[in-house]
Design a protein around this motif. Structure first.
Motif, short mmCIF file in Angstrom:
data_model
loop_
_atom_site.label_atom_id
_atom_site.label_comp_id
_atom_site.label_asym_id
_atom_site.label_seq_id
_atom_site.Cartn_x
_atom_site.Cartn_y
_atom_site.Cartn_z
N GLN A 1 0.83 -1.21 0.00
CA GLN A 1 0.00 0.00 0.00
C GLN A 1 0.87 1.27 0.00
OE1 GLN A 1 -3.88 -0.43 2.46
NE2 GLN A 1 -2.24 -1.10 3.81
N ASP A 2 0.31 2.34 -0.57
CA ASP A 2 0.89 3.67 -0.49
C ASP A 2 -0.20 4.62 0.02
OD1 ASP A 2 3.60 3.29 -1.54
OD2 ASP A 2 2.56 2.78 -3.41
N LEU A 3 0.21 5.68 0.72
CA LEU A 3 -0.73 6.55 1.39
C LEU A 3 -0.43 8.01 1.10
CD1 LEU A 3 -3.00 6.90 3.59
CD2 LEU A 3 -1.17 6.86 5.29
N GLY B 1 1.22 16.76 8.94
CA GLY B 1 0.57 17.29 10.12
C GLY B 1 -0.72 18.04 9.86
N GLU B 2 -1.05 18.27 8.56
CA GLU B 2 -2.30 18.96 8.24
C GLU B 2 -3.36 17.96 7.79
OE1 GLU B 2 -2.07 22.30 5.67
OE2 GLU B 2 -0.41 23.24 6.77
N VAL B 3 -4.61 18.34 7.99
CA VAL B 3 -5.73 17.46 7.67
C VAL B 3 -5.92 17.35 6.16
CG1 VAL B 3 -8.23 17.13 7.86
CG2 VAL B 3 -6.91 17.92 9.84
N ARG C 1 -9.76 7.58 -3.24
CA ARG C 1 -10.10 8.67 -2.32
C ARG C 1 -11.19 8.15 -1.39
NH1 ARG C 1 -9.07 14.57 -4.75
NH2 ARG C 1 -9.29 14.90 -2.52
N THR C 2 -10.84 7.99 -0.12
CA THR C 2 -11.69 7.24 0.81
C THR C 2 -12.84 8.04 1.38
OG1 THR C 2 -10.41 7.84 2.78
CG2 THR C 2 -9.65 5.92 1.49
N GLY C 3 -12.75 9.37 1.32
CA GLY C 3 -13.78 10.20 1.94
C GLY C 3 -13.56 10.43 3.42
N ASP C 4 -12.55 9.78 4.00
CA ASP C 4 -12.21 10.00 5.41
C ASP C 4 -11.10 11.04 5.50
OD1 ASP C 4 -13.98 8.25 6.75
OD2 ASP C 4 -12.75 6.55 6.14
N LEU C 5 -11.24 11.94 6.44
CA LEU C 5 -10.25 12.98 6.66
C LEU C 5 -9.36 12.61 7.84
CD1 LEU C 5 -12.53 16.13 6.29
CD2 LEU C 5 -11.10 15.06 4.55
N GLY C 6 -8.06 12.82 7.67
CA GLY C 6 -7.13 12.47 8.73
C GLY C 6 -5.86 13.26 8.66
N VAL C 7 -5.00 12.97 9.63
CA VAL C 7 -3.70 13.64 9.71
C VAL C 7 -2.66 12.59 10.07
CG1 VAL C 7 -4.06 14.21 12.16
CG2 VAL C 7 -2.46 15.57 10.78
N ILE C 8 -1.45 12.73 9.53
CA ILE C 8 -0.37 11.79 9.80
C ILE C 8 0.78 12.53 10.44
CG2 ILE C 8 0.62 12.05 7.48
CD1 ILE C 8 1.33 9.03 7.60
N VAL D 1 -1.54 7.64 11.95
CA VAL D 1 -2.66 8.35 11.35
C VAL D 1 -3.77 8.53 12.38
CG1 VAL D 1 -4.42 8.28 9.54
CG2 VAL D 1 -2.11 7.43 9.06
N THR D 2 -4.30 9.74 12.43
CA THR D 2 -5.47 10.01 13.25
C THR D 2 -6.60 10.44 12.32
OG1 THR D 2 -4.15 10.69 15.15
CG2 THR D 2 -6.45 11.39 15.13
N ILE D 3 -7.73 9.74 12.40
CA ILE D 3 -8.89 10.07 11.58
C ILE D 3 -9.73 11.09 12.33
CG2 ILE D 3 -10.98 9.17 10.49
CD1 ILE D 3 -9.45 6.49 10.21
#
Length: 572
Positions: free
Chosen positions: A393-395, A408-410, A441-448, A454-456
């Motif tokens: 996988q790639d993110l 660090g940004e959403v 594009r998953t539709g979920d917003l998160g930050v790494i 990762v925090t959703i």
């Protein structure tokens, strides 16, 4: 004592020294991906290749109540039903065959029998109404359906109009002309039919709620499912490299898995059932969730792995305390389908000291693979979803324009992987919207963060996740709008201590209209599954608030309604 490897070092070690996890590249639908080189290409090959891991076929594999199957007995049932499908019903490559039932052993047999022929498994939600089943069957074009009692009763009104061939399973055998048991017993004991299956052929259609009124059929391929299974298998192989055991640690017991979530969901089928095959694990299957029953099955069967929605982990904790058992055989307690409350992580770790408490994020569209973590790293970061599971996988995290956001940004969680779905069935525009050059594009917003955790933080799509069940707001609203007393409706999530979220709805009544909640719930029960019916209603004759674009302002409506809860003035 061995030196602990980093995640990157463990990935390199495993992929370069273990042929099972060797990597290569492949062109899939015009896009190049990293893939496992030597894994089984499809589910039939997986079933056959896993025999050695399952005690050369002699190990006890499947438990359901008092019923038990060795691995060879399970494979024999799969082979019998594959011959039935082929000879009695003419099932061949690409033909959709539907399963509509609660968790039963026949469900697992049919998944493998259908897919081993190169046919396509159509998973039907066991909680759907006749109306919802009607849509999915027309969408998938499945005419052969295997169903248990409750599902057969809902399907029988559709049988003539849709031209269905309905095969009764267990409690449906009394009401259906075709009976699973009769077909199985009449079938010969021959090896699995040897039909040609390409690794990029379709394996299954699983329906997932979206932001439209009808669910979307997620088309999964054999390659996608197999790469997901071996991604999880590799995480287990890396674990002792990253956290080396003490020299005197006894060998780990044989994995034993308790399936408690519905088999029509990817959480149960992929990281539980399909993974159990090459992992050499035993399966115990629950037909209906009951925490005390689950705890006693864990004790009786020596269950090591438990994976459910967060409410089931909490229920298991309470049940273990009530009946006075520590469930010491558990070494993994995972959650999927919804985010586990942070406070629950520490509670579970304290109660089940020998188990790694785990979390995972995945989607039907990714064959359930995605992000996760377990053990001390999860206890230290209970609000995080974990790190991306390597190695295929790639993110990325993208803004609305499709540009990468700074660290660090959403941004929107976007994944490239051979595990990603092929498409949404019969929905090319919806497919093009989420799948772009191999990236989903998953539709979920998160930050790494800098360490890859990762925090959703939110969801772009209007989905309510009630105890692991995805509910489309527009699906609920569509049913509400059918009622003649309702002018307009807006569904939204309401926080719930046990389920995480439940359904609320603000309703504008037509002039002079009167309706009780009981009457409305009875009406909705004819159109949508019970779990989708709102638990809280806010009734008004005034128009619902609208945003600048003249669309219903869902966010402000939800905020206003929830404020009445805190003020003790909700109409509920």
């Amino acid at each position: 004592m061995s030196v602990a490897l980093s995640l990157k070092e463990a990935v390199h070690e495993i992929t370069t020294t273990n042929p099972m996890f060797e990597l290569t590249t492949a062109m899939i639908r015009g896009v190049e991906y990293r893939v496992f080189k030597n894994i089984p290409p499809h589910t039939r090959a997986l079933l056959q290749a896993s025999r050695e891991a399952q005690g050369n076929g002699t190990a006890e594999y499947l438990v359901f109540g008092e019923e038990r199957w060795t691995y060879d007995e399970f494979v024999n049932d799969v082979s019998r039903m594959a011959h039935v499908l082929q000879s009695e019903f003419g099932v061949r490559e690409g033909v959709p065959v539907a399963i509509a039932m609660r968790n039963l052993p026949e469900f697992l047999v049919l998944v493998m029998a259908i897919s081993s022929l190169g046919a396509v498994v159509v998973f039907l939600n066991a909680w759907w109404t006749s109306e919802e089943l009607d849509y999915a069957l027309q969408d998938s074009k499945a005419h052969l359906v295997f169903a248990d009692g409750d599902r057969a009763a809902r399907l029988q009104p559709l049988q003539e109009t849709l031209g269905l061939t309905l095969v009764g399973v267990r409690d449906a055998e009394e009401t259906c002309n075709l009976r699973y048991t009769d077909l199985r017993l009449a079938a010969p004991e021959h090896p699995l039919p040897d039909v040609e299956i390409d690794t990029d052929d379709d394996f299954a259609i699983m329906y997932s709620s979206g932001t439209t009124g009808h669910p979307k059929g997620v088309v999964q391929t054999h390659r996608g499912a197999m790469n997901a299974v071996f991604t999880w298998l590799m995480q287990a192989a890396m674990a002792p490299l990253m956290s080396p055991p003490e020299p005197d640690t006894p060998p780990a017991p044989r994995p034993s898995v308790l399936i408690v979530t519905p088999l029509f969901h990817v959480t149960a089928t992929h990281p539980m059932f399909l993974l159990s095959l090459p992992a050499g694990a035993k399966l115990a299957l629950m037909g209906k969730w009951d925490a005390e029953t689950a705890a006693r099955i864990v004790e009786r069967e020596g269950i090591t792995r438990f994976l459910g929605v967060p409410t089931q982990s909490a229920d298991l904790l309470q049940a273990s305390e009530k009946i006075g058992t520590s469930l010491e055989t558990l070494d993994y307690i995972g959650s999927g389908g919804a985010k586990r409350p942070a406070a629950q992580v520490g509670q579970l770790a304290e109660r089940f000291k020998r188990a790694d408490i785990a979390t995972g994020w995945g989607m039907t569209e990714t064959n359930a693979v995605g992000i996760g973590m377990a053990g001390p790293e999860y206890v230290a970061r209970p609000g995080s979803a974990g790190r991306l599971h390597p190695p295929v996988q790639d993110l990325r995290f993208l803004d609305e324009a499709g540009r990468d956001v700074p660290l660090g940004e959403v941004g929107e969680i976007t994944i490239k992987s051979p595990c990603n779905m092929r498409c949404y069935l019969n929905k090319p525009e919806a497919t093009a919207e989420v799948l772009q050059d191999g990236w989903l594009r998953t539709g979920d917003l998160g930050v790494i963060d800098a360490d890859g955790y990762v925090t959703i933080v939110d969801r772009k799509k209007n989905i309510i996740i009630r105890g692991g069940e995805n509910i489309a707001c527009l699906d609920v609203e569509g049913a509400l709008h059918r009622h003649p007393s309702i002018a307009e409706a807006c569904a939204f999530s309401v926080p719930h201590a046990r389920l995480g979220e439940t359904v609320g709805a603000a309703v504008q009544l037509r002039p002079g209209a009167k309706i009780t909640e009981a009457d409305l719930r009875e009406f909705l029960g004819e159109h949508i599954a019970r779990f989708k019916i709102p638990e809280l209603f806010w009734f008004d004759h005034a128009p619902l608030p609208r945003a600048a674009t003249d669309k219903i302002d869902r966010r402000s409506i939800r905020t206003r309604c929830l404020e009445t809860l805190t003020q003790g003035a909700a109409t509920a």
